[in-house]
Design an enzyme around this catalytic site. Structure first.
Site, PDB file in Angstrom:
ATOM      1  N   GLY A 171      41.189  35.302  70.047  1.00  0.00           N
ATOM      2  CA  GLY A 171      41.082  36.661  70.564  1.00  0.00           C
ATOM      3  C   GLY A 171      41.804  36.968  71.858  1.00  0.00           C
ATOM      4  N   GLY A 172      42.595  36.037  72.387  1.00  0.00           N
ATOM      5  CA  GLY A 172      43.309  36.305  73.643  1.00  0.00           C
ATOM      6  C   GLY A 172      44.202  37.535  73.528  1.00  0.00           C
ATOM      7  N   ASP A 190      40.817  37.533  61.068  1.00  0.00           N
ATOM      8  CA  ASP A 190      41.195  36.114  61.055  1.00  0.00           C
ATOM      9  C   ASP A 190      40.455  35.468  59.894  1.00  0.00           C
ATOM     10  OD1 ASP A 190      42.529  34.042  63.307  1.00  0.00           O
ATOM     11  OD2 ASP A 190      41.143  33.120  61.861  1.00  0.00           O
ATOM     12  N   ARG A 195      36.154  30.830  63.793  1.00  0.00           N
ATOM     13  CA  ARG A 195      37.012  31.323  64.883  1.00  0.00           C
ATOM     14  C   ARG A 195      36.789  32.824  65.120  1.00  0.00           C
ATOM     15  NH1 ARG A 195      41.471  28.034  66.518  1.00  0.00           N
ATOM     16  NH2 ARG A 195      42.874  29.812  66.692  1.00  0.00           N
ATOM     17  N   ASP A 223      41.681  36.742  54.048  1.00  0.00           N
ATOM     18  CA  ASP A 223      42.951  36.029  53.989  1.00  0.00           C
ATOM     19  C   ASP A 223      44.054  37.072  54.249  1.00  0.00           C
ATOM     20  OD1 ASP A 223      45.295  34.817  53.341  1.00  0.00           O
ATOM     21  OD2 ASP A 223      44.677  34.170  51.336  1.00  0.00           O
ATOM     22  N   GLY A 224      44.704  36.941  55.388  1.00  0.00           N
ATOM     23  CA  GLY A 224      45.699  37.943  55.799  1.00  0.00           C
ATOM     24  C   GLY A 224      46.857  38.071  54.826  1.00  0.00           C
ATOM     25  N   CYS A 296      53.850  29.881  68.586  1.00  0.00           N
ATOM     26  CA  CYS A 296      54.024  29.081  69.806  1.00  0.00           C
ATOM     27  C   CYS A 296      54.695  27.758  69.433  1.00  0.00           C
ATOM     28  CB  CYS A 296      52.735  28.904  70.582  1.00  0.00           C
ATOM     29  SG  CYS A 296      51.306  28.592  69.590  1.00  0.00           S
TER      30      CYS A 296
HETATM   31  N1  SAM Z   1      46.184  35.603  68.014  1.00  0.00           N
HETATM   32  C1  SAM Z   1      45.262  34.565  68.388  1.00  0.00           C
HETATM   33  C2  SAM Z   1      44.980  34.658  69.869  1.00  0.00           C
HETATM   34  O1  SAM Z   1      45.783  35.215  70.611  1.00  0.00           O
HETATM   35  O2  SAM Z   1      43.926  34.163  70.297  1.00  0.00           O
HETATM   36  C3  SAM Z   1      45.753  33.185  68.005  1.00  0.00           C
HETATM   37  C4  SAM Z   1      46.021  33.079  66.536  1.00  0.00           C
HETATM   38  S1  SAM Z   1      46.339  31.425  66.014  1.00  0.00           S
HETATM   39  C5  SAM Z   1      47.945  31.178  66.553  1.00  0.00           C
HETATM   40  C6  SAM Z   1      46.544  31.634  64.307  1.00  0.00           C
HETATM   41  C7  SAM Z   1      45.277  32.077  63.595  1.00  0.00           C
HETATM   42  O3  SAM Z   1      45.609  32.339  62.232  1.00  0.00           O
HETATM   43  C8  SAM Z   1      44.152  31.055  63.556  1.00  0.00           C
HETATM   44  O4  SAM Z   1      43.028  31.547  64.217  1.00  0.00           O
HETATM   45  C9  SAM Z   1      43.854  30.882  62.058  1.00  0.00           C
HETATM   46  O5  SAM Z   1      42.472  30.805  61.768  1.00  0.00           O
HETATM   47  C10 SAM Z   1      44.455  32.149  61.468  1.00  0.00           C
HETATM   48  N2  SAM Z   1      44.851  32.079  60.057  1.00  0.00           N
HETATM   49  C11 SAM Z   1      45.324  31.011  59.361  1.00  0.00           C
HETATM   50  N3  SAM Z   1      45.582  31.366  58.094  1.00  0.00           N
HETATM   51  C12 SAM Z   1      45.274  32.686  57.988  1.00  0.00           C
HETATM   52  C13 SAM Z   1      45.298  33.618  56.927  1.00  0.00           C
HETATM   53  N4  SAM Z   1      45.723  33.269  55.699  1.00  0.00           N
HETATM   54  N5  SAM Z   1      44.886  34.879  57.167  1.00  0.00           N
HETATM   55  C14 SAM Z   1      44.461  35.243  58.397  1.00  0.00           C
HETATM   56  N6  SAM Z   1      44.392  34.403  59.428  1.00  0.00           N
HETATM   57  C15 SAM Z   1      44.799  33.138  59.233  1.00  0.00           C
END
Ligand code: SAM
Length: 342
Positions: A171-172, A190, A195, A223-224, A296
């Site tokens: 969530g940042g 998400d 998370r 699922d995004g 990242c």
């Molecule tokens: N944007 C977040 C932040 O600023 O705190 C960090 C996101 S992190 C890089 C990537 C996120 O993608 C993870 O929390 C993971 O659970 C999520 N994720 C992985 N596969 C996904 C999917 N198919 N649909 C949605 N979210 C997904």
């Protein structure tokens, strides 16, 4: 500390070493003579930024300035530094506008307003003290990688926008977007339920309840990649902050490391997952809407190649044209973060 001679269970090739081997092999080719200095940067202490909480009642910025910090987002140093490499953080962010004429450049980026991130001066890796709650219990700042603020700035959120944060936990960046206080409706998603719970806790520690009601915010755990099946052509702005090899983290932390042997399959599938998420984000954006893709990692396979494939598939399979701009156009905002165009 674990004494080496007693550490019988210690693996011969910890994931952090496997990550370094992998980066040595791929980035020495991708980055050439820049790699040794980037390598040192990746193995160095990370540069934190304190995302200022505009909802807090305390005079946090003044307090941080008294410690020698400054808000890098309001820095107006205009000197171009496109040939420099980021020594503070590895991250990539690309902005796209939907349905423009093919091949055109985007107009200069309009940054999201009111996002402030305070950092100690260049090369100073002093630690921030933990944020304290104000009289309403809201924390004054949120610590995150300074570079993570860039995708939120680049998203160019404006008054009344309907915004989707597709991979939002913990969530940042959601919190940074909320600092603009101009979003009409924010949809936060998400796929990870645990998370997403963390994200909800973060929001409740920083944002007053009246900004978190159903009229302003929706939090889901879908699922995004399937978002295009749920909502198309809807959002003015879409942030697609995908899961990636999190390069610096992978070099620092063995626990749950994406380079551990039992996660090899997952790691190899990352570019395909990233592509599907980006395509879903593109579909979710309204005509004229803008999408920011961020990671990242320095990996070209997870950055440039994913973006190129998404642009191609969006055009060929969905008839969507996209105009693209890279964040090194954000150079003017600071000398704290250096950019390297790949
Ligand atoms: N944007 C977040 C932040 O600023 O705190 C960090 C996101 S992190 C890089 C990537 C996120 O993608 C993870 O929390 C993971 O659970 C999520 N994720 C992985 N596969 C996904 C999917 N198919 N649909 C949605 N979210 C997904």
């Amino acid at each position: 500390r674990v004494k080496e001679k007693w550490a019988a269970t210690r693996t011969k090739h910890p994931p952090t070493s496997l990550a370094l081997q992998h980066f040595d092999a791929t980035y020495s080719i991708q980055l050439g003579k820049l790699w040794p200095s980037v390598r040192v940067a990746l193995l160095s202490e990370r540069k934190y930024g304190a995302l200022l909480n505009n909802f807090s009642h305390d005079a946090v910025l003044a307090g941080l300035e008294a410690q020698g910090c400054r808000d890098f987002t309001s820095d107006t140093d205009t000197e171009a530094q496109t040939s420099e490499v980021s020594t503070e953080e590895e991250s990539s962010c690309v902005s796209m506008k939907k349905s423009g004429a093919d091949g055109q450049q985007l107009p200069p980026l309009q940054l999201s307003p009111h996002i402030k991130c305070s950092v100690f001066p260049r090369a100073d890796i002093a630690r921030f003290k933990p944020a304290r709650p104000d009289m309403c219990g809201l924390l004054g700042y949120y610590l995150m990688d300074a570079a993570s603020v860039l995708p939120c700035l680049a998203l160019g959120v404006q008054e009344g926008h309907n915004v989707l944060d597709l991979c939002a936990a913990p969530g940042g960046k959601t919190l940074a977007l909320l600092q603009t206080q101009c979003i009409g409706f924010l949809c936060v998603n998400d796929s990870s339920v645990s998370r997403t719970l963390r994200l909800k806790k973060v929001l409740h520690s920083y944002v007053p309840k009246q900004f978190l009601n159903d009229e302003k915010l929706r939090i889901t755990s879908f699922d995004g990649t399937k978002w295009g099946e749920i909502e198309r052509d809807t959002f003015d702005r879409v942030l697609v902050d995908v899961p990636c090899t999190t390069d610096r983290h992978s070099l620092m932390e063995d626990d749950n490391n994406i380079f551990s042997k039992n996660r090899t399959g997952e790691r190899r599938k990352l570019p395909q997952l990233q592509l599907e998420l980006l395509l879903a984000g593109i579909e979710a954006a309204c005509p004229g809407g803008e999408i920011v893709y961020s990671t990242c990692t320095l990996s070209q396979t997870q950055n440039l190649s994913v973006v190129e494939q998404a642009i191609y598939l969006a055009r060929e399979q969905h008839g969507i044209n996209l105009q693209v701009s890279h964040t090194h156009t954000l150079n003017h905002i600071s000398e704290i973060l250096w950019f390297f165009g790949t």
